[in-house]
Scaffold this motif. Structure first.
Motif, PDB file in Angstrom:
ATOM      1  N   LEU A 288       0.831  -1.205   0.000  1.00  0.00           N
ATOM      2  CA  LEU A 288       0.000   0.000   0.000  1.00  0.00           C
ATOM      3  C   LEU A 288       0.863   1.251   0.000  1.00  0.00           C
ATOM      4  CD1 LEU A 288      -2.691   1.516   0.315  1.00  0.00           C
ATOM      5  CD2 LEU A 288      -2.461   1.250   2.789  1.00  0.00           C
ATOM      6  N   VAL A 289       1.903   1.257   0.816  1.00  0.00           N
ATOM      7  CA  VAL A 289       2.805   2.404   0.879  1.00  0.00           C
ATOM      8  C   VAL A 289       3.548   2.548  -0.442  1.00  0.00           C
ATOM      9  CG1 VAL A 289       4.767   3.428   2.092  1.00  0.00           C
ATOM     10  CG2 VAL A 289       3.048   2.114   3.367  1.00  0.00           C
ATOM     11  N   PHE A 290       4.030   1.438  -0.977  1.00  0.00           N
ATOM     12  CA  PHE A 290       4.751   1.450  -2.253  1.00  0.00           C
ATOM     13  C   PHE A 290       3.893   2.037  -3.366  1.00  0.00           C
ATOM     14  CE2 PHE A 290       5.159  -1.046  -6.235  1.00  0.00           C
ATOM     15  CZ  PHE A 290       6.340  -0.497  -6.704  1.00  0.00           C
ATOM     16  N   LEU A 291       2.657   1.576  -3.498  1.00  0.00           N
ATOM     17  CA  LEU A 291       1.779   2.055  -4.560  1.00  0.00           C
ATOM     18  C   LEU A 291       1.451   3.531  -4.394  1.00  0.00           C
ATOM     19  CD1 LEU A 291      -0.713  -0.946  -4.850  1.00  0.00           C
ATOM     20  CD2 LEU A 291       1.051  -0.297  -6.498  1.00  0.00           C
ATOM     21  N   THR A 292       1.258   3.959  -3.161  1.00  0.00           N
ATOM     22  CA  THR A 292       0.880   5.353  -2.907  1.00  0.00           C
ATOM     23  C   THR A 292       2.026   6.309  -3.197  1.00  0.00           C
ATOM     24  OG1 THR A 292      -0.680   4.631  -1.207  1.00  0.00           O
ATOM     25  CG2 THR A 292      -0.066   6.954  -1.232  1.00  0.00           C
ATOM     26  N   VAL A 293       3.223   6.006  -2.690  1.00  0.00           N
ATOM     27  CA  VAL A 293       4.352   6.918  -2.942  1.00  0.00           C
ATOM     28  C   VAL A 293       4.732   6.902  -4.419  1.00  0.00           C
ATOM     29  CG1 VAL A 293       5.206   6.752  -0.573  1.00  0.00           C
ATOM     30  CG2 VAL A 293       6.120   5.194  -2.324  1.00  0.00           C
ATOM     31  N   GLY A 294       4.517   5.757  -5.095  1.00  0.00           N
ATOM     32  CA  GLY A 294       4.768   5.700  -6.535  1.00  0.00           C
ATOM     33  C   GLY A 294       3.844   6.626  -7.293  1.00  0.00           C
ATOM     34  N   ALA A 295       2.555   6.634  -6.908  1.00  0.00           N
ATOM     35  CA  ALA A 295       1.590   7.525  -7.550  1.00  0.00           C
ATOM     36  C   ALA A 295       1.929   8.994  -7.276  1.00  0.00           C
ATOM     37  CB  ALA A 295       0.183   7.200  -7.065  1.00  0.00           C
ATOM     38  N   LEU A 296       2.325   9.301  -6.043  1.00  0.00           N
ATOM     39  CA  LEU A 296       2.691  10.677  -5.698  1.00  0.00           C
ATOM     40  C   LEU A 296       3.933  11.126  -6.462  1.00  0.00           C
ATOM     41  CD1 LEU A 296       2.063  10.612  -1.834  1.00  0.00           C
ATOM     42  CD2 LEU A 296       0.617  11.616  -3.618  1.00  0.00           C
ATOM     43  N   ASN A 297       4.886  10.226  -6.642  1.00  0.00           N
ATOM     44  CA  ASN A 297       6.088  10.528  -7.416  1.00  0.00           C
ATOM     45  C   ASN A 297       5.715  10.889  -8.849  1.00  0.00           C
ATOM     46  OD1 ASN A 297       8.521   9.712  -9.213  1.00  0.00           O
ATOM     47  ND2 ASN A 297       9.412   9.725  -7.162  1.00  0.00           N
ATOM     48  N   LEU A 298       4.809  10.089  -9.434  1.00  0.00           N
ATOM     49  CA  LEU A 298       4.377  10.337 -10.808  1.00  0.00           C
ATOM     50  C   LEU A 298       3.605  11.646 -10.921  1.00  0.00           C
ATOM     51  CD1 LEU A 298       4.274   9.145 -13.681  1.00  0.00           C
ATOM     52  CD2 LEU A 298       2.132   8.027 -13.043  1.00  0.00           C
ATOM     53  N   LEU A 299       2.747  11.929  -9.947  1.00  0.00           N
ATOM     54  CA  LEU A 299       1.971  13.167  -9.965  1.00  0.00           C
ATOM     55  C   LEU A 299       2.885  14.387  -9.862  1.00  0.00           C
ATOM     56  CD1 LEU A 299      -1.030  12.169  -7.669  1.00  0.00           C
ATOM     57  CD2 LEU A 299      -1.088  12.547 -10.149  1.00  0.00           C
ATOM     58  N   TYR A 300       3.929  14.292  -9.051  1.00  0.00           N
ATOM     59  CA  TYR A 300       4.868  15.419  -8.925  1.00  0.00           C
ATOM     60  C   TYR A 300       5.482  15.763 -10.274  1.00  0.00           C
ATOM     61  CZ  TYR A 300       8.973  18.171  -7.726  1.00  0.00           C
ATOM     62  OH  TYR A 300       9.911  19.177  -7.672  1.00  0.00           O
ATOM     63  N   GLN A 301       5.791  14.744 -11.047  1.00  0.00           N
ATOM     64  CA  GLN A 301       6.507  14.961 -12.302  1.00  0.00           C
ATOM     65  C   GLN A 301       5.684  15.695 -13.357  1.00  0.00           C
ATOM     66  OE1 GLN A 301       8.745  11.500 -13.778  1.00  0.00           O
ATOM     67  NE2 GLN A 301       8.461  10.562 -11.776  1.00  0.00           N
ATOM     68  N   PHE A 302       4.369  15.783 -13.153  1.00  0.00           N
ATOM     69  CA  PHE A 302       3.530  16.445 -14.159  1.00  0.00           C
ATOM     70  C   PHE A 302       3.914  17.905 -14.343  1.00  0.00           C
ATOM     71  CE2 PHE A 302      -0.293  18.922 -15.228  1.00  0.00           C
ATOM     72  CZ  PHE A 302      -0.620  18.336 -16.447  1.00  0.00           C
ATOM     73  N   TRP A 303       4.051  18.653 -13.267  1.00  0.00           N
ATOM     74  CA  TRP A 303       4.195  20.103 -13.363  1.00  0.00           C
ATOM     75  C   TRP A 303       5.543  20.549 -13.931  1.00  0.00           C
ATOM     76  CZ3 TRP A 303       7.319  23.806 -10.811  1.00  0.00           C
ATOM     77  CH2 TRP A 303       8.247  23.280  -9.909  1.00  0.00           C
ATOM     78  N   VAL A 304       6.540  19.662 -13.937  1.00  0.00           N
ATOM     79  CA  VAL A 304       7.867  20.075 -14.412  1.00  0.00           C
ATOM     80  C   VAL A 304       7.960  20.060 -15.939  1.00  0.00           C
ATOM     81  CG1 VAL A 304       8.944  19.291 -12.280  1.00  0.00           C
ATOM     82  CG2 VAL A 304       8.915  17.768 -14.257  1.00  0.00           C
ATOM     83  N   HIS A 305       6.930  19.587 -16.612  1.00  0.00           N
ATOM     84  CA  HIS A 305       6.940  19.544 -18.077  1.00  0.00           C
ATOM     85  C   HIS A 305       6.351  20.835 -18.660  1.00  0.00           C
ATOM     86  CE1 HIS A 305       7.407  15.268 -17.111  1.00  0.00           C
ATOM     87  NE2 HIS A 305       7.943  15.136 -18.299  1.00  0.00           N
ATOM     88  N   THR A 306       7.022  21.930 -18.411  1.00  0.00           N
ATOM     89  CA  THR A 306       6.576  23.208 -18.954  1.00  0.00           C
ATOM     90  C   THR A 306       7.773  24.084 -19.278  1.00  0.00           C
ATOM     91  OG1 THR A 306       5.174  25.156 -18.574  1.00  0.00           O
ATOM     92  CG2 THR A 306       6.353  24.266 -16.658  1.00  0.00           C
ATOM     93  N   ARG A 307       7.593  24.975 -20.254  1.00  0.00           N
ATOM     94  CA  ARG A 307       8.652  25.918 -20.624  1.00  0.00           C
ATOM     95  C   ARG A 307       8.424  27.283 -19.990  1.00  0.00           C
ATOM     96  NH1 ARG A 307       9.168  25.440 -27.065  1.00  0.00           N
ATOM     97  NH2 ARG A 307      10.878  26.901 -26.664  1.00  0.00           N
ATOM     98  N   HIS A 308       7.343  27.429 -19.232  1.00  0.00           N
ATOM     99  CA  HIS A 308       6.973  28.750 -18.713  1.00  0.00           C
ATOM    100  C   HIS A 308       7.558  29.051 -17.344  1.00  0.00           C
ATOM    101  CE1 HIS A 308       4.338  29.830 -21.971  1.00  0.00           C
ATOM    102  NE2 HIS A 308       3.687  28.682 -21.873  1.00  0.00           N
ATOM    103  N   VAL A 309       8.136  28.065 -16.684  1.00  0.00           N
ATOM    104  CA  VAL A 309       8.699  28.295 -15.347  1.00  0.00           C
ATOM    105  C   VAL A 309      10.223  28.393 -15.460  1.00  0.00           C
ATOM    106  CG1 VAL A 309       8.957  27.370 -13.016  1.00  0.00           C
ATOM    107  CG2 VAL A 309       6.792  27.070 -14.247  1.00  0.00           C
ATOM    108  N   PRO A 310      10.821  29.495 -15.039  1.00  0.00           N
ATOM    109  CA  PRO A 310      12.284  29.651 -15.122  1.00  0.00           C
ATOM    110  C   PRO A 310      12.980  28.878 -14.013  1.00  0.00           C
ATOM    111  CG  PRO A 310      11.321  31.562 -14.066  1.00  0.00           C
ATOM    112  CD  PRO A 310      10.163  30.675 -14.468  1.00  0.00           C
ATOM    113  N   LYS A 311      14.279  29.106 -13.873  1.00  0.00           N
ATOM    114  CA  LYS A 311      15.020  28.480 -12.784  1.00  0.00           C
ATOM    115  C   LYS A 311      14.493  28.979 -11.436  1.00  0.00           C
ATOM    116  CE  LYS A 311      19.295  27.699 -15.374  1.00  0.00           C
ATOM    117  NZ  LYS A 311      20.742  27.964 -15.466  1.00  0.00           N
ATOM    118  N   LEU A 312      14.531  28.113 -10.435  1.00  0.00           N
ATOM    119  CA  LEU A 312      13.876  28.388  -9.161  1.00  0.00           C
ATOM    120  C   LEU A 312      14.863  28.491  -7.997  1.00  0.00           C
ATOM    121  CD1 LEU A 312      10.776  26.049  -9.599  1.00  0.00           C
ATOM    122  CD2 LEU A 312      10.891  28.526  -9.935  1.00  0.00           C
TER     123      LEU A 312
END
Length: 410
Positions: A148-172
């Motif tokens: 259960l923990v493995f599946l949940t953190v895996g899903a959260l890891n994948l969800l995090y990666q969504f927002w980094v696929h953009t050209r509109h955010v500069p270096k942070l």
């Protein structure tokens, strides 16, 4: 809980927001056919995953039950925090080897084929990663991390990666030293030699800094997105098969049986010497790089969007009810999705047979609908048949009316 299903509305809300930012800034980071192709690969991945994810889940659960060295509780917060970091460490090596070995790159390359970079690219996922991907997470099972923990953190890891696929955010700023950000993930999607095979983390960039695979985005080196062997297609089935087919062709052509076997597990790009000599592959000159594009009329584009929307809704429905369906029902649903997305890809490529394929797809609606009712994939509703018939007839009328734009000669 299926976190990905609940995240779908937010994905498309953010895509709409990115399109608005595009318009506000006077830039264009989206092309219709490319975005539909990325989303098609994502829909195909999630629907096929209803069948294939059991491979990794069963392997993980068995390893956890039989081989776990420690007994960790899902009730402990520290277990979740450690598991979140541990998962990203395993993901780093899965991702890195996915770039460094032929057969693993064959699966992962789907995610990199887009020559654009936007939030739709994040949803462009492989349908064959299940074959070997599960192996890299077995250390978590051996350490005693509950499924259960493995599946949940895996899903959260994948969800995090969504927002980094953009050209509109500069270096942070300082975040660039700790986390995967849009800037250092743009580097990961580049085909520029200075950027290739860098920045593999899912959430943390620390692994790349630790293991020597970090590369900063450089102002003097604009990123060129895509792969060095372009897909040059809007077909999501071919997107998943392309590199496997290339490896198979080289294996068949090789004179040595040893080369035929080892080509699959050699470093990415390795080819038998005799095959490379007889069938050389020239790499594109990035100074002359031109994105793959097929001219389409406005009506063709509107028709493609409307038909793809049907399959997007169908894929979301399958994701919602898939766990309760029988194997025949899942296979029928996956077959319907795969064929429909293939036809839409042929339409976007303006292929001569696209109209005939589309007529066949529409003609199959009624018999396939009858099968879905028999298998329990859909529940009978009073308006089901009238709506399906109306959709099919309206689509046929639109197909007859839609003018076809002839491809521009090369």
């Amino acid at each position: 809980m299926n976190y990905i299903l609940y995240a779908v509305p937010f994905f498309f809300l953010l895509i709409a927001l990115e399109l608005l930012v595009d318009r506000w800034r006077g830039v264009s980071t989206y092309r219709l056919a490319d975005a539909i192709n990325s989303l098609s690969a994502g829909v195909l991945s999630t629907t096929s995953g209803l069948l294939t994810r059991v491979v990794g889940l069963v392997a993980y659960t068995l390893a956890w039950q039989q081989l776990a060295l420690f007994e960790l509780s899902a009730d402990s917060l520290w277990v979740w925090l450690v598991a979140f970091v541990f998962y990203d460490f395993c993901y780093y090596w899965n991702h890195r080897l996915g770039h460094e070995r032929n057969v693993l790159w064959a699966a992962h390359s789907v995610h990199h084929q887009s020559e654009d970079y936007n939030l739709s690219t994040a949803l462009r996922q492989t349908s064959t990663g299940f074959i070997f991907g599960w192996i890299f997470y077995l250390p978590m099972a051996l350490a005693g991390v509950p499924p259960l923990v493995f599946l949940t953190v895996g899903a959260l890891n994948l969800l995090y990666q969504f927002w980094v696929h953009t050209r509109h955010v500069p270096k942070l700023g300082w975040l660039e030293w700790v986390f995967i950000t849009p800037s250092n993930h743009r580097v990961h999607h580049a085909q520029n030699p200075v950027y290739m095979d860098r920045n593999y983390g899912g959430v943390f960039i620390l692994w790349d800094r630790l293991f020597g695979t970090f590369q900063e985005e450089l102002d003097e080196e604009p990123v060129i997105f895509g792969v060095t062997t372009p897909l040059a297609s809007w077909n999501p089935l071919w997107a998943n098969a392309q590199f496997y087919v290339a490896l198979w062709r080289d294996a068949v052509r090789a004179e040595s049986w040893w080369d035929r076997l080892r080509i699959w597990f050699m470093p990415t790009g390795w080819r038998p010497a005799d095959v490379a000599a007889q069938y050389p592959q020239a790499k594109a000159d990035l100074s002359q790089f031109v994105k793959f594009e097929v001219p389409l009329s406005g009506a063709q584009k509107v028709y493609a969007v409307l038909q793809f929307t049907v399959y997007l809704l169908g894929g979301t429905y399958l994701l919602a009810v898939g766990e309760g369906l029988s194997l025949p029902a899942l296979l029928l649903g996956l077959g319907w999705m795969a064929f429909g997305l293939y036809v839409i890809g042929a339409w976007l490529e303006n292929r001569p047979q696209a109209r005939r394929l589309e007529m066949l797809r529409l003609a199959l609606n009624l018999p396939l609908a009858w099968l879905t009712l028999q298998l329990g994939l859909l529940a009978a509703q009073p308006l089901f048949w009238p709506l399906l018939l109306a959709y099919s007839l309206l689509s046929l009328l639109a197909l007859w009316w839609t003018p076809r734009r002839m491809p521009v000669p090369a």
